[in-house]
Scaffold this active site. Structure first.
Site, PDB file in Angstrom:
ATOM      1  NE  ARG A 106      -3.758   0.958   2.021  1.00  0.00           N
ATOM      2  CZ  ARG A 106      -4.957   1.214   2.560  1.00  0.00           C
ATOM      3  NH1 ARG A 106      -5.077   2.076   3.544  1.00  0.00           N
ATOM      4  NH2 ARG A 106      -6.027   0.613   2.100  1.00  0.00           N
ATOM      5  CG  HIS A 133      -8.375   0.505  -2.678  1.00  0.00           C
ATOM      6  ND1 HIS A 133      -7.595  -0.544  -2.232  1.00  0.00           N
ATOM      7  CD2 HIS A 133      -9.056   0.955  -1.581  1.00  0.00           C
ATOM      8  CE1 HIS A 133      -7.793  -0.717  -0.945  1.00  0.00           C
ATOM      9  NE2 HIS A 133      -8.674   0.168  -0.523  1.00  0.00           N
ATOM     10  CD  GLN A 136     -13.038  -0.875  -0.435  1.00  0.00           C
ATOM     11  OE1 GLN A 136     -12.202  -0.752   0.448  1.00  0.00           O
ATOM     12  NE2 GLN A 136     -14.299  -1.219  -0.167  1.00  0.00           N
ATOM     13  CG  ASP A 229     -12.899   7.442  -1.334  1.00  0.00           C
ATOM     14  OD1 ASP A 229     -12.705   7.274  -0.116  1.00  0.00           O
ATOM     15  OD2 ASP A 229     -11.959   7.466  -2.168  1.00  0.00           O
ATOM     16  CB  CYS A 270     -13.805   2.315   0.156  1.00  0.00           C
ATOM     17  SG  CYS A 270     -13.385   4.061   0.082  1.00  0.00           S
ATOM     18  NE  ARG A 315     -11.044  -4.142   1.056  1.00  0.00           N
ATOM     19  CZ  ARG A 315     -10.048  -3.309   1.399  1.00  0.00           C
ATOM     20  NH1 ARG A 315     -10.274  -2.293   2.187  1.00  0.00           N
ATOM     21  NH2 ARG A 315      -8.822  -3.472   0.919  1.00  0.00           N
TER      22      ARG A 315
HETATM   23  N1  NVA Z   1      -9.402   7.501  -1.749  1.00  0.00           N
HETATM   24  C1  NVA Z   1      -9.087   7.040  -0.416  1.00  0.00           C
HETATM   25  C2  NVA Z   1      -9.440   5.599  -0.284  1.00  0.00           C
HETATM   26  C3  NVA Z   1      -9.253   5.058   1.112  1.00  0.00           C
HETATM   27  C4  NVA Z   1      -9.629   3.606   1.234  1.00  0.00           C
HETATM   28  C5  NVA Z   1      -7.616   7.270  -0.144  1.00  0.00           C
HETATM   29  O1  NVA Z   1      -6.786   6.993  -1.024  1.00  0.00           O
HETATM   30  O2  NVA Z   1      -7.287   7.751   0.953  1.00  0.00           O
HETATM   31  N1   CP Z   2     -11.129   0.842   2.645  1.00  0.00           N
HETATM   32  C1   CP Z   2      -9.856   0.766   3.068  1.00  0.00           C
HETATM   33  O1   CP Z   2      -8.930   0.514   2.298  1.00  0.00           O
HETATM   34  O2   CP Z   2      -9.695   0.987   4.396  1.00  0.00           O
HETATM   35  P1   CP Z   2      -8.304   1.123   5.166  1.00  0.00           P
HETATM   36  O3   CP Z   2      -7.674   2.431   4.700  1.00  0.00           O
HETATM   37  O4   CP Z   2      -8.677   1.166   6.610  1.00  0.00           O
HETATM   38  O5   CP Z   2      -7.446  -0.038   4.817  1.00  0.00           O
END
Ligand code: NVA
Ligand code: CP
Length: 332
Positions: A106, A133, A136, A229, A270, A315
């Site tokens: 990540r 992502h 997700q 989101d 998400c 998830r």
């Molecule tokens: N768009 C958000 C998704 C989090 C799961 C981010 O990248 O922070």
């Molecule tokens: N939806 C998601 O990716 O959550 P986290 O940032 O908590 O992993």
């Protein structure tokens, strides 16, 4: 079709059948888990979980799924490894590839996770990049399948910043699965042309419909799912909050949009979500700009039409399917 020894970097790399295969495997593994039946299909393996950004769901999903599959996960947090600061991605990949059977990443640019896969020699799983992502989306689609029985033809309206990882990945996923995707956002927040063109080509083969509509009432008509989101994603500067609130407040998911869609409509996110003042950032934004709720109202989030926690649970089941498919021969 086989995903054995393959990485999971973005949905564009997978066929409709492979995505369906992962969803079927996730449903099978979920059932086993619910029945309390052991499924230690990857006994004795080790996986590295690299997080250059924070996480609750993704990290816990990888850790629990790894343990359920009989594997040992090693978590590398955003600060304490050498990655990026003292050691390049190519070198890190070659080191981790000697020790681990698979690597989750990540972080920031999509090219980083692609490089990890290129240099490590083991399957790499994308746990979120700025662009995509994909794990997700598997959870989202399993959840939609559970609630609606099918994906084909279902109308998903994504409201908010549609140019980032979630908007991009949902558009790709919907195109692959023959769904009706609507990006509902101001013109400047629509997905990029190159990706849209690629998705339109996929849609021509799968029967998917892709639309880009600025007006929320027009966009949400007959929606099966309204999805949103956060307005400011991880890694973006805090200074942009004011601009995002000004630009995206008309796209805040409110009950009037779900009512406009019809009684079948469900709300998805998400997570994490800013729907009340019970978070540090949510409270700070309230003090600065006076908004009590951001991308979704508390009324929608807490309503019986919200299926966000089913989505969060999924998830884990879908991430388990992704790791099992990469590491076990003949499971898909
Ligand atoms: N768009 C958000 C998704 C989090 C799961 C981010 O990248 O922070
Ligand atoms: N939806 C998601 O990716 O959550 P986290 O940032 O908590 O992993």
């Amino acid at each position: 079709m086989s995903l054995y020894k393959k990485s999971f970097l973005k949905l564009l790399d997978l066929s409709t059948e492979e995505i369906t295969g992962l969803l079927d495997l996730a449903a099978f593994l979920k059932e086993k888990k619910k029945k309390g039946e052991l499924h230690r299909y990857c006994e004795g393996r080790n996986v590295a979980l690299i997080f250059e950004k924070t996480s609750t769901r993704t990290r816990c999903s990888f850790e629990v799924a790894a343990a359920d599959l009989g594997m040992h996960p090693v978590y590398l947090d955003p600060k304490s490894s050498q990655i990026g600061k003292k050691e390049s991605i190519a070198d890190t990949a070659r080191v981790l590839g000697r020790m681990f059977d698979g690597i989750e990443y990540r972080g920031f640019g999509q090219e980083i996770v692609e490089d990890l896969a290129k240099y490590s020699g083991v399957p790499v799983w994308n746990g979120l990049t700025n662009e995509f992502h994909p794990t997700q989306i598997l959870a989202d689609f399993l959840t939609i399948r559970e609630h609606f029985g099918t994906l084909q033809g279902k109308k998903l309206v994504y409201m908010g910043d549609a140019r980032y990882n979630m908007g991009n990945s949902l558009m790709v996923g919907c195109a692959k699965m023959g769904m009706h995707f609507v990006a509902c956002a101001p013109a400047d927040y629509m997905p990029g042309k190159e990706l849209v063109d690629e998705c339109l080509k996929i849609a021509a083969e799968t029967g998917a419909v892709l639309e880009f509509i600025e007006d929320p009432m027009e966009a949400t008509k007959n929606a099966d799912v309204i999805y949103t989101d956060v307005w400011v994603s991880m890694g973006e500067p805090a200074e942009i909050w004011k601009q995002r609130i000004d630009d995206l407040m008309p796209y805040q998911v409110r009950m009037e949009y779900l009512d406009n869609a019809g009684p079948q409509c469900r709300f998805m996110h998400c997570l994490p979500a800013f729907h009340d003042l019970n978070t540090e950032i949510g409270f700070e934004m309230y003090q600065k700009f006076g908004c009590r709720e951001m991308e979704v109202t508390d009324e929608v989030f807490e309503s019986s039409r919200s299926i966000v926690f089913d989505e969060a649970e999924n998830r884990m089941h879908t991430i388990k399917a992704v790791m099992a498919a990469s590491l076990c021969e003949n499971i898909i």
